[in-house]
Design a protein around this motif. Sequence first.
Motif, mmCIF file in Angstrom:
data_model
loop_
_atom_site.group_PDB
_atom_site.id
_atom_site.type_symbol
_atom_site.label_atom_id
_atom_site.label_comp_id
_atom_site.label_asym_id
_atom_site.label_seq_id
_atom_site.Cartn_x
_atom_site.Cartn_y
_atom_site.Cartn_z
ATOM 1 N N ARG A 129 0.854 -0.969 -0.169
ATOM 2 C CA ARG A 129 0.254 -0.518 -0.236
ATOM 3 C C ARG A 129 1.085 1.086 0.504
ATOM 4 O O ARG A 129 2.111 1.358 0.979
ATOM 5 N N LEU A 130 1.029 2.375 -1.105
ATOM 6 C CA LEU A 130 1.564 3.299 -1.183
ATOM 7 C C LEU A 130 0.524 4.300 -0.919
ATOM 8 O O LEU A 130 -0.766 4.532 -0.747
ATOM 9 N N GLY A 131 1.209 5.554 -0.507
ATOM 10 C CA GLY A 131 0.324 6.491 -0.168
ATOM 11 C C GLY A 131 -0.539 7.204 -1.042
ATOM 12 O O GLY A 131 -1.477 7.958 -0.983
ATOM 13 N N ASP A 132 -0.245 7.618 -2.505
ATOM 14 C CA ASP A 132 -0.968 7.631 -3.211
ATOM 15 C C ASP A 132 -1.155 7.544 -4.806
ATOM 16 O O ASP A 132 -0.083 6.235 -4.964
ATOM 17 N N HIS A 133 -1.739 6.950 -5.660
ATOM 18 C CA HIS A 133 -1.202 6.872 -7.669
ATOM 19 C C HIS A 133 0.110 7.288 -7.655
ATOM 20 O O HIS A 133 0.017 6.318 -8.094
ATOM 21 N N ALA A 148 2.695 7.319 -6.130
ATOM 22 C CA ALA A 148 3.921 7.448 -5.438
ATOM 23 C C ALA A 148 3.952 5.189 -6.317
ATOM 24 O O ALA A 148 4.515 5.021 -5.638
ATOM 25 N N ALA A 149 2.399 4.989 -6.039
ATOM 26 C CA ALA A 149 2.876 3.276 -6.894
ATOM 27 C C ALA A 149 2.906 3.505 -7.815
ATOM 28 O O ALA A 149 3.492 2.646 -8.248
ATOM 29 N N THR A 150 2.481 4.527 -8.800
ATOM 30 C CA THR A 150 3.540 4.203 -9.900
ATOM 31 C C THR A 150 4.847 3.935 -10.285
ATOM 32 O O THR A 150 6.059 3.532 -10.515
ATOM 33 N N TYR A 164 -4.418 1.957 -7.548
ATOM 34 C CA TYR A 164 -4.917 3.486 -7.166
ATOM 35 C C TYR A 164 -3.332 3.966 -6.610
ATOM 36 O O TYR A 164 -2.788 4.406 -6.320
ATOM 37 N N ASP A 165 -3.395 3.305 -5.237
ATOM 38 C CA ASP A 165 -2.073 3.484 -4.473
ATOM 39 C C ASP A 165 -1.947 1.749 -4.064
ATOM 40 O O ASP A 165 -1.634 2.182 -2.726
ATOM 41 N N THR A 166 -2.506 0.581 -4.732
ATOM 42 C CA THR A 166 -1.290 -0.234 -4.394
ATOM 43 C C THR A 166 -0.322 -1.270 -5.418
ATOM 44 O O THR A 166 -0.547 -0.696 -6.807
ATOM 45 N N ALA A 211 5.935 2.791 0.759
ATOM 46 C CA ALA A 211 5.466 1.303 0.619
ATOM 47 C C ALA A 211 5.705 0.436 1.935
ATOM 48 O O ALA A 211 6.182 0.363 2.645
#
Length: 101
Positions: A33-37, A39-41, A64-66, A100
């Motif tokens: 899990r990350l803070g937002d899209h 960061a995930a990207t 989206y955030d994973t 993450a």
Amino acid sequence: MPTQPLSQKEIEDRLRELPGWSVEADRLTRTYRLGDHFAATALVVHVARIQQELNHHSDLTLGYDTVSLAVNTHDAGGAVTEKDFELAERVERIAPGHGAH
């Protein structure tokens, strides 16, 4: 020389060193899990670079955030091998830098 599958005990021992990782359907898996899209990207791009360096590629899913990874070794008949754990360990080292958990 083909890569050899790890035994169930070897897999269990290695998983103790990688909290958050598990084996599901003969694949080493983890979801971050990350803070937002964004960061995930960014994590996906970083993981893709590691996979290219290792010439070993997981199924990599961006939400989206994973970010989810699932990997096994085709050269070993779809079993979990040392190559899979090497990839997981490399991802574990860089994931916190992306926020993450």
